[in-house]
Scaffold this active site. Structure first.
Site, PDB file in Angstrom:
ATOM      1  N   TYR A  50      25.233  76.883  55.823  1.00 54.43           N
ATOM      2  CA  TYR A  50      25.766  77.850  54.872  1.00 54.43           C
ATOM      3  C   TYR A  50      26.008  77.220  53.493  1.00 54.43           C
ATOM      4  CZ  TYR A  50      27.871  82.346  53.854  1.00 54.43           C
ATOM      5  OH  TYR A  50      28.108  83.594  53.345  1.00 54.43           O
ATOM      6  N   LYS A  76      20.718  82.859  50.678  1.00 55.08           N
ATOM      7  CA  LYS A  76      19.863  81.706  50.368  1.00 55.08           C
ATOM      8  C   LYS A  76      18.848  81.905  49.236  1.00 55.08           C
ATOM      9  CE  LYS A  76      21.470  78.784  53.274  1.00 55.08           C
ATOM     10  NZ  LYS A  76      22.733  78.483  52.625  1.00 55.08           N
ATOM     11  N   PRO A 114      19.042  88.703  52.933  1.00 55.80           N
ATOM     12  CA  PRO A 114      20.188  88.187  52.168  1.00 55.80           C
ATOM     13  C   PRO A 114      21.373  87.711  53.003  1.00 55.80           C
ATOM     14  CG  PRO A 114      20.038  90.580  51.993  1.00 55.80           C
ATOM     15  CD  PRO A 114      18.825  90.141  52.719  1.00 55.80           C
ATOM     16  N   TYR A 135      31.954  88.440  57.486  1.00 54.39           N
ATOM     17  CA  TYR A 135      30.775  89.005  58.152  1.00 54.39           C
ATOM     18  C   TYR A 135      31.279  89.685  59.422  1.00 54.39           C
ATOM     19  CZ  TYR A 135      27.473  86.140  55.440  1.00 54.39           C
ATOM     20  OH  TYR A 135      26.727  85.578  54.440  1.00 54.39           O
ATOM     21  N   HIS A 180      34.889  78.892  47.510  1.00 54.04           N
ATOM     22  CA  HIS A 180      35.315  79.297  48.855  1.00 54.04           C
ATOM     23  C   HIS A 180      35.147  78.129  49.814  1.00 54.04           C
ATOM     24  CE1 HIS A 180      34.940  83.938  48.393  1.00 54.04           C
ATOM     25  NE2 HIS A 180      35.685  83.365  47.482  1.00 54.04           N
TER      26      HIS A 180
END
Ligand SMILES: Cc1cc2nc3c(=O)[nH]c(=O)nc-3n(C[C@H](O)[C@H](O)[C@H](O)COP(=O)(O)OP(=O)(O)OC[C@H]3O[C@@H](n4cnc5c(N)ncnc54)[C@H](O)[C@@H]3O)c2cc1C
Length: 431
Positions: A425, A337, A333, A242, A113
């Site tokens: 990220y 990570k 979560p 998200y 991604h």
């Protein structure tokens, strides 16, 4: 059912003949005898507790440097290889799996991604990771698949993994004669080792074996949980989504081209019985809604509620015992990570052990905690940031809501802010 543990004890010393002594006053008192099984290895350089991502990665790195190790794992191989947990691999993790030669399936089946969608009050933006971080990305590949690949590689290389072997005592780590006492097939065995790696997760024995006056503990329990599902449904988006919604947080994730992984924020006291499949899909559809978005649905084959917490201790070592991964820290979560942090700890720990065996120097082992904690704190902060940015904490329109919205608007406006999110990220390169 889990057996009661006797816990570790530094006053206990196991001699080569199997006799167990305890320090008392100036001398040693014999307190028992442990049988040795000649069919099992009795000595190794590094005794590893736990065949999760931390333990298996450590074993592969040590083996590559010709350091002998044995993994003791409480669960069966089938259980370890089918336990569905994390699924987001940072660039550093992917690079290491490549380096270790365990990325063949990951290359074929992993989904790379290059960005992520963030949505707030039904407005969506995209953060392009590769553009903002010089080509770094994330890969979606289930933790259980990583573990299958690693277990297979260990077996092929002759690294000993004992499944259904529960470590019940860690002894002598403050001396140069450490040992692990474990139970397998209702028999007690012992493994002597130079070092012990506590890669045994949050509920393991390693952290509870540390003297409790050598570390500070930090803990935050969030006032919400995640209801997560796995469904046979074609992913509704090519990248993760998200979403903050006035009904609560939602996350659209995926595992493959035919399996979706989705989550919604629920109260801590909520129960699965309150959530029929139809109700879950309906809620996801409302919370993930943006113009032109259509949610694909399908048969749900796993459903669970997970509480959200941040936890860590600030000392990962005591004598010859070193902790890594969930044994030492838990992150909510939201930032993806947990697994990545376990692997990052191991890079420091493996490097320090290899340095010790090569140069007979303990300096890198001494620096292990400080090195690992830099990344742990960064991941704690990022996971906490993402959690507070997207979860509903107070009434829609409240002060907290407006702070969240202001952050979202700022990400949309500022390349610098978006870059901060992107580099955290995909995983920072140099810490
Ligand atoms: C339900 C759930 C969902 C999660 N989802 C995500 C996610 O979406 N994204 C994310 O990034 N992270 C997620 N995580 C976190 C991630 O899975 C962990 O951070 C990761 O597994 C840590 O790896 P580890 O090797 O440190 O520990 P673990 O994977 O927990 O492995 C520890 C191993 O040690 C073994 N063990 C324990 N005690 C003993 C003993 N006494 N003797 C021998 N063996 C022992 C255990 O059986 C286990 O196999 C999730 C975790 C859970 C529990």
């Amino acid at each position: 059912m889990r057996r009661a543990r006797t816990g570790g004890d530094d006053r206990k010393i196991l001699r080569q003949d199997g006799n167990l002594f305890q320090r008392s006053g100036e001398g040693h008192e014999k307190i028992g005898t442990i049988k040795f099984n000649a069919n099992l290895k009795q000595k190794t350089q590094v005794g590893i507790i736990g065949a999760g991502p931390a333990g298996l990665t450590l074993a592969l790195l040590l083996h590559r440097a010709t350091i002998d190790c044995v993994i003791l794992e409480y669960r069966s191989r089938e259980y370890v290889e089918s336990r569905v947990r994390a699924g987001l691999l940072e660039q550093n993790t992917v690079d290491l799996l490549h380096e270790l030669g365990v990325a063949n399936r990951l290359n074929k089946e992993g989904l790379r991604h290059r960005g992520v969608y963030l949505s707030f009050d039904e407005q969506r933006i995209r953060i392009p990771f590769d553009e903002l971080t010089g080509g770094r990305c994330i890969t979606i590949y289930g933790q259980q698949e990583v573990l299958k690949d690693q277990v297979q590689a260990c077996i092929e290389k002759g690294i000993e993994i004992l499944f259904e072997a529960e470590v019940t005592e860690i002894n002598g780590v403050a001396t140069n004669s450490s040992s692990l006492v474990y139970r397998q097939n209702d028999e007690q065995h012992v493994l002597s080792c130079d070092f012990v790696a506590g890669c045994d997760g949050f509920h393991g024995i390693a952290r509870t074996s540390l003297p409790n006056n050598i570390y500070n503990e930090f803990r935050k329990d969030y006032p919400f949980s995640w209801l997560g599902i796995l469904a046979h449904a074609k992913p509704s988006s090519d990248e993760l989504v998200y979403a903050y919604h006035q009904r609560g947080f939602a996350l659209h994730s995926l595992r493959s081209e035919t399996v979706s992984r989705l989550y919604i924020q629920v109260d801590n006291d909520d129960r699965l019985e309150n959530w029929s499949d139809d109700k879950i899909w309906n809620e996801l559809s409302l919370r993930l809604q943006t113009e032109g978005f259509h949610l694909n649905t399908g048969a749900i084959f796993e459903k669970a509620i997970t509480p959200m917490r941040s936890f860590m201790i600030d000392n990962l070592q005591y004598g010859r015992l070193f902790l890594a991964g969930d044994a030492a820290h838990i992150v909510p979560p939201t930032g993806g990570k947990g697994l990545n942090l376990a692997v990052a700890d191991i890079k420091w720990l493996a490097g320090a052990l290899i340095h010790f065996y090569k140069h007979n120097k303990e300096d890198q082992l001494q620096g292990y905690t400080a090195n690992a904690l830099r990344r742990v704190w960064r991941a704690q902060d990022f996971s906490n940031f993402m959690t507070y940015l997207f979860h509903k904490q107070a009434a829609h329109g409240s002060f907290e809501y407006n702070l969240q919205k202001s952050k979202f608007d700022y990400i949309r406006l500022s390349k610098a802010y978006a870059t901060t999110i992107a580099e955290n990220y995909v995983g920072l390169k140099d810490i």
